[in-house]
Motif scaffolding. Structure first.
Motif, short mmCIF file in Angstrom:
data_model
loop_
_atom_site.label_atom_id
_atom_site.label_comp_id
_atom_site.label_asym_id
_atom_site.label_seq_id
_atom_site.Cartn_x
_atom_site.Cartn_y
_atom_site.Cartn_z
N LYS A 254 0.83 -1.21 0.00
CA LYS A 254 0.00 0.00 0.00
C LYS A 254 0.86 1.26 0.00
N SER A 255 2.00 1.22 0.68
CA SER A 255 2.88 2.39 0.73
C SER A 255 3.44 2.72 -0.65
N LEU B 143 2.12 1.86 -3.59
CA LEU B 143 1.01 2.33 -4.41
C LEU B 143 0.69 3.79 -4.09
N SER B 144 0.70 4.14 -2.81
CA SER B 144 0.41 5.52 -2.41
C SER B 144 1.43 6.48 -2.99
N ALA C 29 -8.84 6.56 -2.95
CA ALA C 29 -7.84 6.69 -1.89
C ALA C 29 -8.50 6.72 -0.52
N TYR D 73 -9.84 3.14 0.46
CA TYR D 73 -8.86 2.09 0.72
C TYR D 73 -7.69 2.56 1.59
N LEU E 265 -5.46 5.07 1.17
CA LEU E 265 -4.24 5.43 0.45
C LEU E 265 -3.92 6.90 0.67
N ASP E 266 -2.64 7.22 0.71
CA ASP E 266 -2.19 8.58 1.00
C ASP E 266 -1.79 9.28 -0.29
N ASP F 105 -2.42 -4.32 -1.16
CA ASP F 105 -2.92 -2.94 -1.16
C ASP F 105 -4.35 -2.84 -0.66
#
Length: 367
Positions: free
Chosen positions: A38-39, A41-42, A109, A112, A114-115, A300
């Motif tokens: 996830k990091s 992807l963000s 974002a 889910y 996301l940042d 993610d």
């Protein structure tokens, strides 16, 4: 002759190896397999959002280039829609799409976790030298070593007027020569020195005749820290900003929309970015067919499987990309004279090479 082949088909066949690297990146494979953290992807999504925001201004610059013929008052029948009118229609649709896309970014974002302001390793002060890549960057922060070489390289020497796909592919394999750097040189980004095979900054000029020369401090990278800076102290603030590659992409948009660049070339850049994006996410989507399990089990959280990949690989997006390509081919087909047509294709090829070069590097590096 190359002019008998539609421009879009000719460009797609001009750099097969570079196009494959740009659209079959390990980042995309990880995205399709559900193993992308996830990091990561963000971090990518945050930069892609900045890219999308710059897209709005780019489209505006292209629209400003268009002059639609006026209808004559005594005309018995309406004018046949011109390629310029078709361009207006597709560009307006592009603006509508990007507004929808930016909202899609934010909604997904939020859903889910996301940042959209995630800090990348580059912004955090990790230099290229520290990562062991040995890359050198130009004033725009574009890496100029490695398999991609300089973004301005055309793969064809100045004196070579053979712009066929076969010749370009051969030039791509032969390496980079100083005379090939037409685009980057014109944009002030090529720093290749005589007798060298790579771009690198020239040596500082020595003062002559006792003249006092004050050397400027080197410009900072987008993260606000020089590559040689000491490691960040605990608690030292790090600010979200565009990375060097994102900056380079934005600069390319502004250059392609500038006054001295034709509408046709600007449309070539627009189509090139969109077709690369479509092919990239179609590659990621190919991994979804081989998978089972639940999307919430993905690294993610399922954002890619449920939302992003279906959206960016959809038939609707493909239709939009094809529409841009149709307008580009229509406008290219109206070019008068074989010599002018070949020159036009050569200019579009230079833009195509730069887009493909940047696309490959826009994806985050994977371990």
């Amino acid at each position: 002759m190359t002019s008998q082949v539609p421009l879009t088909s000719w460009l797609l066949s001009a750099t097969p190896n570079a196009l494959k690297r740009a659209t079959a990146h390990p980042f995309l494979a990880s995205a399709g397999r559900g193993t992308l953290p996830k990091s990561t992807l963000s971090q990518w999504l945050a930069q892609d959002r900045l890219y999308a925001q710059s897209y709005i201004r780019f489209i505006g610059l292209l629209l400003a280039k268009i002059r639609i013929p006026a209808q004559r008052a005594n005309s018995a029948s309406p004018l046949k829609p011109s390629s310029e009118q078709h361009a207006v229609e597709v560009l307006i649709d592009a603006l509508v799409n990007i507004r929808t896309e930016l909202k899609f970014f934010e909604d997904t974002a939020n859903a889910y976790g996301l940042d959209l302001t995630a800090i990348s390793a580059e912004e955090g002060g990790e230099s290229l030298a520290e990562s062991g890549s040995g890359n050198i960057t130009t004033s725009a922060g574009i890496s100029t070593t490695g398999s991609g070489s300089c973004p301005g390289s055309t793969g064809v020497a100045r004196g070579n007027q053979n712009n066929s796909p076969a010749a370009d592919a051969e030039g791509e394999m032969e390496g980079v020569k100083a005379e090939e750097h037409r685009l980057c040189g014109a944009q002030g980004e090529c720093q290749m020195q005589a007798g060298s095979d790579i771009c690198y900054p020239p040596s500082p000029r020595k003062p002559q005749g006792g003249t006092n020369v004050v050397e400027r401090e080197p410009s900072l990278p987008p993260g606000g820290r020089p590559a040689s800076a000491a490691p960040l102290e605990r608690g030292e603030p790090i600010y979200f900003a565009a990375t060097s590659i994102t900056h380079a992409y934005i600069d390319m948009f502004m250059s392609a929309g500038s006054t001295g660049i034709s509408l046709l070339e600007g449309l070539a850049v627009l189509w090139a970015t969109e077709v690369c994006y479509l092919r990239s996410w179609r590659y990621a989507a190919s991994f979804l067919k081989l998978r089972g399990g639940q999307s919430q089990d993905d690294a993610d959280g399922g954002a890619l499987r449920d939302k992003f990949i279906p959206n960016w690989s959809s038939v609707e997006f493909e239709d939009f990309v094809d529409r841009i390509g149709d307008v580009l081919d229509e406008m290219a087909g109206e070019t008068k004279g074989s010599e002018e047509a070949e020159m036009m294709r050569g200019r579009c090829l230079e833009w195509w090479r730069q887009v493909v070069w940047l696309e490959e590097r826009f994806w985050p590096a994977m371990d």
